[in-house]
Structures are given as C-alpha cells and as structure tokens.
Design an enzyme around this catalytic site. Structure first.
Site, PDB file in Angstrom:
ATOM      1  N   CYS A   4       0.986  -1.157   0.060  1.00  0.00           N
ATOM      2  CA  CYS A   4       0.026   0.163  -0.043  1.00  0.00           C
ATOM      3  C   CYS A   4       0.839   1.291   0.003  1.00  0.00           C
ATOM      4  CB  CYS A   4      -0.999   0.056   1.306  1.00  0.00           C
ATOM      5  SG  CYS A   4      -1.811   1.340   1.524  1.00  0.00           S
ATOM      6  N   CYS A   7       0.683   3.132   3.202  1.00  0.00           N
ATOM      7  CA  CYS A   7       1.252   2.505   4.466  1.00  0.00           C
ATOM      8  C   CYS A   7       2.834   2.602   4.321  1.00  0.00           C
ATOM      9  CB  CYS A   7       1.048   0.887   4.454  1.00  0.00           C
ATOM     10  SG  CYS A   7      -0.426   0.554   5.277  1.00  0.00           S
ATOM     11  N   HIS A  99      -8.536   7.877   3.271  1.00  0.00           N
ATOM     12  CA  HIS A  99      -7.927   9.117   3.537  1.00  0.00           C
ATOM     13  C   HIS A  99      -9.071  10.333   3.269  1.00  0.00           C
ATOM     14  CE1 HIS A  99      -7.369   7.876  -0.890  1.00  0.00           C
ATOM     15  NE2 HIS A  99      -7.552   9.247  -1.047  1.00  0.00           N
ATOM     16  N   HIS A 101      -9.449  14.359   2.413  1.00  0.00           N
ATOM     17  CA  HIS A 101      -8.794  15.521   1.783  1.00  0.00           C
ATOM     18  C   HIS A 101      -9.190  16.595   2.577  1.00  0.00           C
ATOM     19  CE1 HIS A 101      -7.800  13.438  -2.315  1.00  0.00           C
ATOM     20  NE2 HIS A 101      -8.839  12.464  -1.881  1.00  0.00           N
TER      21      HIS A 101
HETATM   22  P1  5GP Z   1      -8.042   9.711  -3.991  1.00  0.00           P
HETATM   23  O1  5GP Z   1      -8.384  10.059  -5.659  1.00  0.00           O
HETATM   24  O2  5GP Z   1      -7.781   8.525  -3.779  1.00  0.00           O
HETATM   25  O3  5GP Z   1      -9.216  10.049  -3.232  1.00  0.00           O
HETATM   26  O4  5GP Z   1      -7.174  10.640  -3.790  1.00  0.00           O
HETATM   27  C1  5GP Z   1      -5.694  10.278  -3.843  1.00  0.00           C
HETATM   28  C2  5GP Z   1      -4.588  11.377  -3.607  1.00  0.00           C
HETATM   29  O5  5GP Z   1      -3.165  10.994  -3.547  1.00  0.00           O
HETATM   30  C3  5GP Z   1      -4.533  12.219  -4.912  1.00  0.00           C
HETATM   31  O6  5GP Z   1      -4.955  13.573  -4.461  1.00  0.00           O
HETATM   32  C4  5GP Z   1      -3.154  12.024  -5.256  1.00  0.00           C
HETATM   33  O7  5GP Z   1      -2.483  13.394  -5.798  1.00  0.00           O
HETATM   34  C5  5GP Z   1      -2.622  11.782  -4.000  1.00  0.00           C
HETATM   35  N1  5GP Z   1      -1.282  11.024  -4.033  1.00  0.00           N
HETATM   36  C6  5GP Z   1      -0.963  10.163  -5.165  1.00  0.00           C
HETATM   37  N2  5GP Z   1       0.306   9.499  -4.915  1.00  0.00           N
HETATM   38  C7  5GP Z   1       0.669  10.176  -4.074  1.00  0.00           C
HETATM   39  C8  5GP Z   1       2.046  10.294  -3.451  1.00  0.00           C
HETATM   40  O8  5GP Z   1       3.082   9.329  -3.622  1.00  0.00           O
HETATM   41  N3  5GP Z   1       2.654  11.295  -2.381  1.00  0.00           N
HETATM   42  C9  5GP Z   1       1.568  12.176  -2.005  1.00  0.00           C
HETATM   43  N4  5GP Z   1       1.881  12.973  -1.037  1.00  0.00           N
HETATM   44  N5  5GP Z   1       0.304  11.900  -2.466  1.00  0.00           N
HETATM   45  C10 5GP Z   1      -0.066  11.121  -3.219  1.00  0.00           C
HETATM   46 ZN    ZN Z   2      -2.263   1.057   3.615  1.00  0.00          ZN
END
Ligand code: 5GP
Ligand code: ZN
Length: 112
Positions: A4, A7, A99, A101
């Site tokens: 993950c 993680c 997560h 935001h």
């Molecule tokens: P989701 O679309 O799953 O709600 O949001 C995932 C978020 O994780 C996205 O906004 C993306 O920019 C962020 N993200 C993806 N990979 C990484 C990473 O390696 N580091 C950080 N800091 N954010 C990440």
């Molecule tokens: Zn995880």
C-alpha cells in the site's frame, strides 16, 4: 498492508511532506495539490475505505473528524475548509487506504 502506497508513506519508505503525526493518524501534503492547501489525513492502521469500516472503528473515525479543524487551522485555513472522502472506484478513489482530503485557500475548485 505491504503493497500500500500510503502505508509506505507512514513507514517513511516513500518520502512525503508530513505536517502532523500521532499514534493514530499521519497527515501530509498531497503530491498534486488541487488548492493552495491540500492535505491528506490517514489512519495509521490500514483501512481500505469507508466501505471497510466496522463498529470497532467508531472511536478512530470520531478522533479523525474532531482533529480536522485543528489541522486545517494549522495550515492557515482560519475561515473554513473543504473535506472530501472518495470511496471505491465509483467514488473516484485512486489509493486504497482510507484518506480524508482537506482543501482550502487560493484556487479551491468548485463542484461543477
Ligand atoms: P483519491 O483520488 O484516492 O481520493 O486521492 C488520492 C490522492 O493521493 C490524490 O489527490 C493524489 O494526488 C495523492 N497521491 C497519490 N500518490 C501520492 C504520493 O506518492 N504522495 C502524496 N503526497 N500524495 C499522493
Ligand atoms: Zn495502507
């Protein structure tokens, strides 16, 4: 969970811009910010999404929710912020570790 992304970020195996950490949560800056402030708040325990929560997670989720205003204020968001939780592919979730935001400041996008 060994494979993950988030993680690995918690473990420090992948670098991140951490803004807060305690026993239960890890908070860091989104790598692709959609607004001036864009944080991701994650539980340290691996939980896939809102869809995988059970009764035993009630206190953890309450703890996270109660922490959000403080985290937003710590980034200068004094007059409010937006929270988004994407759940599953149908909700646009790209990373399979729950997560929240936190978004705010300049460039906060609209919903349309
Ligand atoms: P989701 O679309 O799953 O709600 O949001 C995932 C978020 O994780 C996205 O906004 C993306 O920019 C962020 N993200 C993806 N990979 C990484 C990473 O390696 N580091 C950080 N800091 N954010 C990440
Ligand atoms: Zn995880």
């Amino acid at each position: 969970m060994s494979n993950c992304l988030f993680c690995k970020i918690i473990a420090g195996d992948i670098p991140s811009s951490k803004v807060y950490e305690d026993d239960l949560i890890f908070v860091f800056k989104d790598i692709s910010p959609k607004a001036e402030v864009h944080l991701l708040v994650i539980p340290k325990v691996h939980l896939e999404s809102l869809d995988s929560l059970k009764d035993e997670h009630q206190s953890l989720i309450a703890y996270i929710m109660l922490k959000l205003p403080e985290l937003a204020r710590s980034q200068g968001l004094e007059d409010g912020f937006r929270t988004i939780i994407n759940t599953g592919p149908g909700g646009g979730q790209e990373v399979g570790h729950l997560h929240i935001h936190i978004l705010g400041g300049e460039g906060l996008p609209g919903f349309n």
